[in-house]
Motif scaffolding. Structure first.
Motif, PDB file in Angstrom:
ATOM      1  N   ASN A 677       1.006  -1.162  -0.108  1.00  0.00           N
ATOM      2  CA  ASN A 677       0.048  -0.017   0.423  1.00  0.00           C
ATOM      3  C   ASN A 677       0.985   1.399   0.432  1.00  0.00           C
ATOM      4  O   ASN A 677       0.598   2.423  -0.935  1.00  0.00           O
ATOM      5  CB  ASN A 677      -0.812  -0.173   1.048  1.00  0.00           C
ATOM      6  N   ILE A 678       1.711   1.296   1.039  1.00  0.00           N
ATOM      7  CA  ILE A 678       2.815   1.962   0.504  1.00  0.00           C
ATOM      8  C   ILE A 678       3.574   2.741  -0.452  1.00  0.00           C
ATOM      9  O   ILE A 678       3.326   4.115  -1.110  1.00  0.00           O
ATOM     10  CB  ILE A 678       3.387   2.486   2.257  1.00  0.00           C
ATOM     11  N   THR A 679       4.266   1.282  -0.800  1.00  0.00           N
ATOM     12  CA  THR A 679       4.717   1.807  -1.792  1.00  0.00           C
ATOM     13  C   THR A 679       3.409   1.725  -4.027  1.00  0.00           C
ATOM     14  O   THR A 679       4.533   3.097  -4.883  1.00  0.00           O
ATOM     15  CB  THR A 679       5.172   0.012  -2.549  1.00  0.00           C
ATOM     16  N   ILE A 681       0.824   4.035  -3.155  1.00  0.00           N
ATOM     17  CA  ILE A 681       0.781   5.520  -3.564  1.00  0.00           C
ATOM     18  C   ILE A 681       2.443   6.365  -4.305  1.00  0.00           C
ATOM     19  O   ILE A 681       1.707   7.297  -4.680  1.00  0.00           O
ATOM     20  CB  ILE A 681       0.117   5.753  -1.589  1.00  0.00           C
ATOM     21  N   ILE A 682       3.108   5.762  -2.897  1.00  0.00           N
ATOM     22  CA  ILE A 682       4.199   6.454  -4.282  1.00  0.00           C
ATOM     23  C   ILE A 682       4.634   6.177  -5.482  1.00  0.00           C
ATOM     24  O   ILE A 682       4.829   7.410  -5.850  1.00  0.00           O
ATOM     25  CB  ILE A 682       5.341   5.911  -3.298  1.00  0.00           C
ATOM     26  N   SER A 683       4.099   5.225  -6.161  1.00  0.00           N
ATOM     27  CA  SER A 683       4.597   5.116  -7.237  1.00  0.00           C
ATOM     28  C   SER A 683       3.341   5.659  -8.328  1.00  0.00           C
ATOM     29  O   SER A 683       3.694   6.085  -9.182  1.00  0.00           O
ATOM     30  CB  SER A 683       4.610   3.605  -7.722  1.00  0.00           C
ATOM     31  N   LYS A 684       2.264   5.810  -7.461  1.00  0.00           N
ATOM     32  CA  LYS A 684       0.824   6.843  -8.241  1.00  0.00           C
ATOM     33  C   LYS A 684       1.323   7.989  -8.108  1.00  0.00           C
ATOM     34  O   LYS A 684       0.322   9.575  -8.746  1.00  0.00           O
ATOM     35  CB  LYS A 684      -0.620   6.230  -7.510  1.00  0.00           C
ATOM     36  N   GLU A 685       2.120   8.528  -7.595  1.00  0.00           N
ATOM     37  CA  GLU A 685       2.788  10.302  -7.522  1.00  0.00           C
ATOM     38  C   GLU A 685       3.285  11.148  -8.466  1.00  0.00           C
ATOM     39  O   GLU A 685       4.309  10.287  -9.245  1.00  0.00           O
ATOM     40  CB  GLU A 685       3.283  10.447  -5.745  1.00  0.00           C
ATOM     41  N   LYS A 686       2.507  11.739  -9.018  1.00  0.00           N
ATOM     42  CA  LYS A 686       3.358  11.947 -10.319  1.00  0.00           C
ATOM     43  C   LYS A 686       4.761  13.589  -9.751  1.00  0.00           C
ATOM     44  O   LYS A 686       4.698  13.693  -8.977  1.00  0.00           O
ATOM     45  CB  LYS A 686       2.325  13.406 -10.988  1.00  0.00           C
ATOM     46  N   ASN A 687       5.950  13.177 -10.161  1.00  0.00           N
ATOM     47  CA  ASN A 687       6.788  13.612 -10.775  1.00  0.00           C
ATOM     48  C   ASN A 687       7.740  13.175  -8.844  1.00  0.00           C
ATOM     49  O   ASN A 687       8.392  13.482  -8.601  1.00  0.00           O
ATOM     50  CB  ASN A 687       6.446  15.136 -10.333  1.00  0.00           C
ATOM     51  N   ILE A 688       7.145  11.800  -9.043  1.00  0.00           N
ATOM     52  CA  ILE A 688       8.251  11.693  -7.389  1.00  0.00           C
ATOM     53  C   ILE A 688       8.611   9.924  -7.785  1.00  0.00           C
ATOM     54  O   ILE A 688       7.623   9.503  -8.248  1.00  0.00           O
ATOM     55  CB  ILE A 688       7.270  11.212  -6.403  1.00  0.00           C
ATOM     56  N   ALA A 689       9.195   9.214  -7.287  1.00  0.00           N
ATOM     57  CA  ALA A 689      10.359   8.456  -7.827  1.00  0.00           C
ATOM     58  C   ALA A 689      10.656   7.576  -6.572  1.00  0.00           C
ATOM     59  O   ALA A 689      11.665   8.358  -5.870  1.00  0.00           O
ATOM     60  CB  ALA A 689      11.147   8.271  -9.223  1.00  0.00           C
ATOM     61  N   MET A 690      11.032   6.341  -6.094  1.00  0.00           N
ATOM     62  CA  MET A 690      10.769   5.830  -5.315  1.00  0.00           C
ATOM     63  C   MET A 690      12.481   4.749  -5.437  1.00  0.00           C
ATOM     64  O   MET A 690      12.969   4.477  -6.656  1.00  0.00           O
ATOM     65  CB  MET A 690      10.201   4.592  -5.197  1.00  0.00           C
ATOM     66  N   LEU A 701       5.769  -5.544  14.246  1.00  0.00           N
ATOM     67  CA  LEU A 701       5.421  -4.217  14.485  1.00  0.00           C
ATOM     68  C   LEU A 701       7.072  -4.107  12.955  1.00  0.00           C
ATOM     69  O   LEU A 701       8.062  -4.547  12.918  1.00  0.00           O
ATOM     70  CB  LEU A 701       6.167  -3.182  15.325  1.00  0.00           C
ATOM     71  N   PHE A 702       7.107  -3.044  12.385  1.00  0.00           N
ATOM     72  CA  PHE A 702       7.724  -2.499  11.386  1.00  0.00           C
ATOM     73  C   PHE A 702       8.809  -1.130  10.973  1.00  0.00           C
ATOM     74  O   PHE A 702       7.304  -0.290  11.717  1.00  0.00           O
ATOM     75  CB  PHE A 702       7.364  -2.726   9.901  1.00  0.00           C
ATOM     76  N   GLN A 703       9.337  -1.010  10.544  1.00  0.00           N
ATOM     77  CA  GLN A 703      10.403   0.250  10.746  1.00  0.00           C
ATOM     78  C   GLN A 703      11.406   0.366   9.529  1.00  0.00           C
ATOM     79  O   GLN A 703      11.810  -0.320   9.179  1.00  0.00           O
ATOM     80  CB  GLN A 703      10.909   0.189  11.829  1.00  0.00           C
ATOM     81  N   GLY A 704      10.447   1.175   8.242  1.00  0.00           N
ATOM     82  CA  GLY A 704      11.145   1.048   6.956  1.00  0.00           C
ATOM     83  C   GLY A 704      11.774   2.497   6.837  1.00  0.00           C
ATOM     84  O   GLY A 704      11.438   3.313   6.867  1.00  0.00           O
ATOM     85  N   HIS A 705      12.748   2.269   6.228  1.00  0.00           N
ATOM     86  CA  HIS A 705      13.439   3.283   5.607  1.00  0.00           C
ATOM     87  C   HIS A 705      13.537   3.993   3.849  1.00  0.00           C
ATOM     88  O   HIS A 705      13.625   2.829   2.958  1.00  0.00           O
ATOM     89  CB  HIS A 705      15.159   3.748   5.836  1.00  0.00           C
ATOM     90  N   ILE A 706      12.466   4.631   3.700  1.00  0.00           N
ATOM     91  CA  ILE A 706      12.470   4.901   1.833  1.00  0.00           C
ATOM     92  C   ILE A 706      12.963   6.101   1.225  1.00  0.00           C
ATOM     93  O   ILE A 706      13.022   7.208   1.806  1.00  0.00           O
ATOM     94  CB  ILE A 706      10.597   4.749   1.431  1.00  0.00           C
ATOM     95  N   THR A 707      13.859   5.846   0.329  1.00  0.00           N
ATOM     96  CA  THR A 707      14.564   7.001  -0.547  1.00  0.00           C
ATOM     97  C   THR A 707      13.724   7.301  -1.839  1.00  0.00           C
ATOM     98  O   THR A 707      13.350   6.554  -1.996  1.00  0.00           O
ATOM     99  CB  THR A 707      16.116   6.507  -0.763  1.00  0.00           C
TER     100      THR A 707
END
Length: 738
Positions: A677-679, A681-690, A701-707
């Motif tokens: 779900n997180i990725t 949302i990022i992929s659908k954002e215009k002019n934003i790349a992961m 529990l999880f902890q993620g670092h996303i560049t």
């Protein structure tokens, strides 16, 4: 219903019988037009060769029709479920798409078929209990109760079909799966007739000698048993008729598997088991008179025969969670034998035979709160299950399905149901997680009891708490419910994360004291190089002083020096940031330093990763280069206080067009699909790349670092706002290093 080459002669005869029976029982429910359409669709698929046998040689069409017949007779489900079973293979075999089915039959049927395809797809990947895929299969079941019921009926159908299958190991595998998964599910849904047959067939295929021996002895004693039942019933029947009651009374021999369980439990021979059968009185009475008439029958029977008060089971006053209602008594009958008598209404009997599907019919609704609670609990177990393996997961899952219940009360008189063996701590977590986390004991029937006190039906419980109490590791040995176990594990892991955060802050302070700018990427590589699987474990050990802070800093400096020797970098703003799509973007300065100076080499500081739109300032290093920091950089105060003369103004020029790398830290519950779900949302954002993602997950529990690469601050803020709306996400922050 197809070409003769598709069926053997016995199969053709069986198909015709099953099809006619299905027509009689459900054509009015499905509708004659739809029934005709389904028949034509299946016939066409058979002729085209799209309705083949499965890999074990089972006739799929015969299996589907018999499954629908089981659902129609034993469960009595609605139109959508029956049609879904009949046309499922048309979709899975490629004759029709699910969109075509939705257009013909409606969205509800398409939804069920999607669930069936998902479940059977998991089976194709080896959905055995030894496989982690098994967890996904159970979670699929928990999405729609109708998928569960169809899969149970299909499993019973398969069990009936493989009696003479040549592959003995296949029979044993199917039987074992029916025993540890489908029979418990059928029990929990109140499908007792199906549950008993599944258990009997499972015993037959896994221990045929024992099955045959019990069946033989039951058959030998059948005449004597029938005679006894007749003699017991005759005077009872006369008394009930004299009382003006409308009823049916009959004797029912218990299933072979339940008799074997009694033999093992009582450590006795079959001849010594007294309750091989039960007498059932089914009343034809209005719903508002059911309980009164049931107790009236109880009074008549116990006037004739001496009851055993310890064997009274009253599920009239407090029904089971699966909707089962009945009154069970055991009386001292003729020939000095104990006899079980079950008393219920026709409505209760149908619910007992057909489970929750019948319960819905009488309630006039599509779902039932008790079932919804159970399905939510199943999801909690599956989504928060730790890495102890599928077998341990199955134990927890089966425990919640099968175990008997105890009924307890709050001081205000509210009723709660828990599995047998539940403790005060289980009760506290059932009421609320916060109450469970602070629980130190309880007043049970006005007596102080510890958290490990095992609850008994009728107990009145007042939970005692302390603000200083926190969950302990040994609490996992105290609780009996999966819900409490999951919540305790989550609390323990949250405590671990807090300690890890303390360890991280400790390291950051030491870096700051030694005036070292930290590169997050190098730090991550160092942690990996030291053998830690997760960042959390590393910082936790740092907080517990299992690792020396100064040794970590020295190792970091060594690694940083080695990497700089291999690849020395000097970046300008133009080559630090990455252009979008056009080479012309980023050629001109997007940043102005001091008094409109341009063309000066500078670096965007790695400690705070400034991006277009941030409030910024420049800092002149001892080498004369300029580093750009955010105004809210963790190092800003120290730089201004100690080296104010080196601070220069900086601002963005407004010539936006490049992308900037920034790291987001996301913390949340380790739910199924949350990363997707997180990725997404990022992929659908215009002019934003992961650019990259790393996830640490431990016990729910999880902890993620996303560049990510973003245009500016407003785009980043909008993205963070959207990520915070994802179910299960607790926090989203930009990463900074002191």
């Amino acid at each position: 219903m197809g070409e003769s080459t598709y069926f053997t002669v016995p199969e053709r005869k069986e198909l015709l019988v099953a099809y006619r029976a299905l027509w009689r029982s459900s054509h009015s429910l499905i509708g004659e037009d739809d029934f005709k359409r389904i028949r034509e669709m299946i016939t066409d698929a058979v002729k085209k060769g799209n309705y083949l046998r499965d890999e074990k040689g089972i006739n799929v069409l015969l299996r589907n029709i018999n499954t629908a017949l089981i659902l129609s007779k034993e469960v009595g489900l609605e139109r959508s479920t029956l049609i879904s079973v009949l046309i499922y293979n048309l979709v899975s075999g490629g004759s029709y798409t699910n969109e075509q089915v939705e257009a013909i039959f409606g969205s509800d049927i398409a939804k069920i078929i999607r669930g069936l395809i998902k479940a059977n797809g998991l089976y194709a990947k080896q959905a055995t209990v030894e496989s982690d895929n098994f967890r996904k299969l159970l979670l699929t079941f928990a999405e729609d109760v109708r998928v569960i019921i169809i899969m149970i009926a299909d499993r019973l159908c398969l069990m009936r079909m493989i009696n003479h299958h040549p592959d003995e190991q296949f029979r044993v595998n199917v039987a074992c799966e029916a025993s540890y998964l489908y029979a418990p599910l059928a029990h929990r849904l109140g499908l007792y007739t199906i549950k008993s047959e599944l258990e009997d067939l499972a015993l037959k295929y896994t221990d045929r000698p024992t099955f045959n021996e019990i069946a033989r002895k039951l058959n030998e004693t059948k005449a004597a048993r029938d005679k006894y039942i007749y003699e017991f019933i005759k005077p009872v029947k006369a008394k009930l008729e004299a009382a003006g009651l409308k009823f049916e009374i009959k004797g029912r021999t218990k299933s072979i598997s339940s008799i074997l369980n009694k033999i093992r439990k009582q450590k006795a021979e079959l001849e010594d088991i007294y309750d091989l059968f039960a007498i059932r009185v089914v009343l034809d009475t209005p719903e508002d008179q059911e309980k009164a008439d049931c107790w009236k029958v109880y009074s008549i029977v116990t006037d004739m025969y001496q009851p055993n008060p310890k064997r009274l089971k009253d599920w009239l006053s407090i029904p089971k969670s699966n909707g089962y209602e009945s009154l069970h008594i055991t009386v001292w009958g003729p020939e000095n034998r104990w006899v079980e008598v079950q008393i219920r209404s026709k409505r209760m009997d149908e619910i007992a035979e057909r489970g929750l599907a019948a319960h819905w019919k009488y309630k006039g609704i599509k779902s039932e709160s008790g079932l919804d609670d159970w399905l939510n609990n199943v999801r909690d177990i599956l989504e928060s299950a730790d890495a102890t393996g599928p077998m341990e997961l199955m134990k927890e899952f089966k425990m919640d399905l099968y175990d008997k219940e105890v009924f307890v009360f709050t001081p205000k008189g509210d009723l709660y149901k828990l599995p047998k063996g539940a403790t005060v701590l289980d009760f506290a977590f059932l009421i609320h997680t916060a109450l469970g986390s602070k629980c130190v004991g309880a007043k049970v029937n006005d007596k102080n009891q510890p958290i490990k006190y095992v609850l008994k039906s009728g107990d009145t419980i007042e939970v005692l708490t302390s603000p200083s109490q926190t969950p302990k590791q040994d609490w996992l040995n105290v609780v009996a419910t999966s819900k409490a176990r999951v919540k305790i594990k989550q609390a323990l892991n949250e405590a671990t994360y807090k300690e890890a955060e303390f360890g991280k802050e400790l390291l950051q302070r030491r870096f700051k004291n030694r005036k070292i700018d930290v590169d997050e990427a190098i730090m991550m590589r160092l942690i990996k190089k030291t053998g830690y699987k997760t960042v959390t474990d590393f910082y936790y050990d740092l907080s517990q002083e299992k690792i020396d802070v100064n040794a970590v800093i020295d190792s970091y400096l060594d690694l940083d020096r080695k990497e700089n020797e291999e690849s020395t970098e000097s970046r300008t703003a133009e080559n630090y940031v990455q252009p979008h799509f056009s080479e012309e973007l980023g050629k001109e300065d997007v940043l102005v330093i001091d008094q409109n100076l341009k063309g000066i080499d500078y670096k965007l500081s790695k400690c705070c990763n400034p991006i277009y739109g941030d409030d910024i300032f420049g800092f002149v290093s001892t080498q004369g280069s300029i580093k750009i920091h955010r105004m809210d950089c963790p190092n800003a105060l120290a730089l201004r206080t100690r080296f104010g003369y080196r601070i220069v103004k900086a601002r963005w020029s407004g010539k936006q067009g490049s992308q900037y790398a920034t790291v987001l830290r996301v913390v949340g519950n380790d739910d199924i699909g949350i990363v997707t779900n997180i990725t997404s949302i990022i992929s659908k954002e215009k002019n934003i790349a992961m650019r990259g993602i790393s996830i640490d997950s431990n016990d729910g529990l999880f902890q993620g670092h996303i560049t990510v690469l973003v245009d500016d601050l407003s785009a980043l803020n909008a993205l963070m706002k959207k990520l915070k709306t994802v179910k299960g996400v607790k926090s989203v922050d930009r990463v900074t290093l002191s």
